[in-house]
Write a protein that holds these residues in place. Structure first.
Motif: not given
Length: 352
Positions: A10, A3, A17
């Motif tokens: 992620s 992220c 996210c």
């Protein structure tokens, strides 16, 4: 992928996210490296509504408006420095005034000490032009001596306006120095012989027997001469002075019972009496030579001046006890032929 907002990992293909909810870059955008403390903070991201999450367009970044920069305060140092310079200059000027100013005499002072009246040492009052009598045009000047002491050999300056004609024939006015000498009381050299404390009236006469007190010579033309009664706006100013010496007193001829007699051969005889309660170490009688009409008796030379009458001489006697009368004697003075000789004042020196 990671992220770009919080740096957490992620799952691939995620649009947001799972940790912070921030939108994740699409497959065409490379994932940003985790933010470091040294990196500049990114502008916040606001998602535009309307499209499903799986086909959402790239988010639009809106940078916040930068806060206006505060105006810098002007330094007070230059102002303080300028004020300091002004204060120093003012202090210097005040010191200069104290060093050069004519000292004043406090004539009156309130008992509370909160107010006072300050006078100059010598104040010139009325200046009158007199034209009657054998002396001719002359000045009668009122002078107040605020020093509380007898002043001697008092210098002065006098100026006035004379109406002249210049080299073009045009008429005009010129302020000129006036050639004058003190007559009563006077001393050789033109100064006022003495000023008693308080008010005094002094007689001032032209320096030259001709009566001319000022002249003007244009670049082309004859010299123009002016008598005292042809001068306007006369201004009179007291100059330098002296005081009596230690143990000296100034007396009038009447105080000492002075008697003077001029012999046909020009010699002088007479007497003086010590009417004081102190012994005189020395007493000097000052004389003035006069013509029969009371005008100055000069030596009669081409360049003679009226104050020559005050240089006729003086007679000195020594060691005179209180109440004692002693003789005065003086031989004839060369070049003089006065009709009479008068005693003007006496200076005694106490024997202490």
């Amino acid at each position: 992928m990671f992220c770009p907002k919080c740096g957490k990992e992620s799952p691939e293909g995620s649009a947001f996210c799972p940790s912070c909810g921030a939108a994740l870059p699409t497959a065409t955008e490379p994932a940003s490296a985790p933010a470091t403390e040294a990196a500049a903070p990114e502008a916040p991201i606001y998602e535009l509504p309307g499209e499903p999450a799986d086909s959402a367009p790239a988010p639009v970044r809106v940078a916040p408006t930068a806060a206006p920069e505060k105006p810098k305060k002007r330094s007070k140092k230059p102002l303080v420095a300028a004020v300091a310079v002004v204060l120093v200059a003012a202090a210097g000027f005040s010191a200069w005034r104290l060093l050069t100013a004519t000292p004043a005499h406090v004539a009156e002072q309130d008992q509370s000490g909160t107010s006072e009246t300050v006078y100059e040492d010598f104040e010139v009052g009325e200046v009158r032009l007199l034209t009657d009598g054998d002396l001719g045009p002359r000045l009668e000047v009122s002078i107040t001596n605020n020093t509380g002491e007898i002043a001697t050999s008092v210098g002065f300056d006098a100026t006035g306006d004379i109406a002249i004609t210049d080299e073009y024939g045009d008429e005009g006015t010129v302020n000129a120095d006036l050639n004058l000498v003190a007559w009563e009381p006077g001393v050789y050299g033109g100064a006022i012989a003495y000023l008693q404390p308080g008010e005094n009236t002094v007689t001032i006469i032209p320096e030259y027997p001709s009566g001319v007190v000022a002249s003007y010579t244009p670049d082309q033309g004859d010299t123009q001469e002016f008598r005292l009664d042809e001068v306007e706006n006369i201004e009179f100013e007291v100059g330098s002075t002296r005081g009596l010496g230690s143990g000296e007193q100034l007396l009038t001829p009447e105080d000492c019972g002075v008697e003077i007699e001029l012999s046909p051969d020009g010699s002088i005889t007479g007497s003086i009496t010590n009417n004081t309660d102190v012994r005189w170490r020395r007493a000097t009688v000052h004389l003035r030579a006069e013509n029969a009409d009371g005008t100055p008796a000069t030596m009669g030379l081409n360049d003679s001046t009226n104050d020559e009458a005050l240089n006729y001489g003086e007679i000195t006697v020594e060691y005179v006890r209180p109440g004692e009368t002693v003789d005065l004697e003086k031989g004839a003075s060369m070049y003089y032929d006065p009709a009479r000789v008068v005693a003007t004042y006496v200076v005694i020196e106490e024997d202490v």
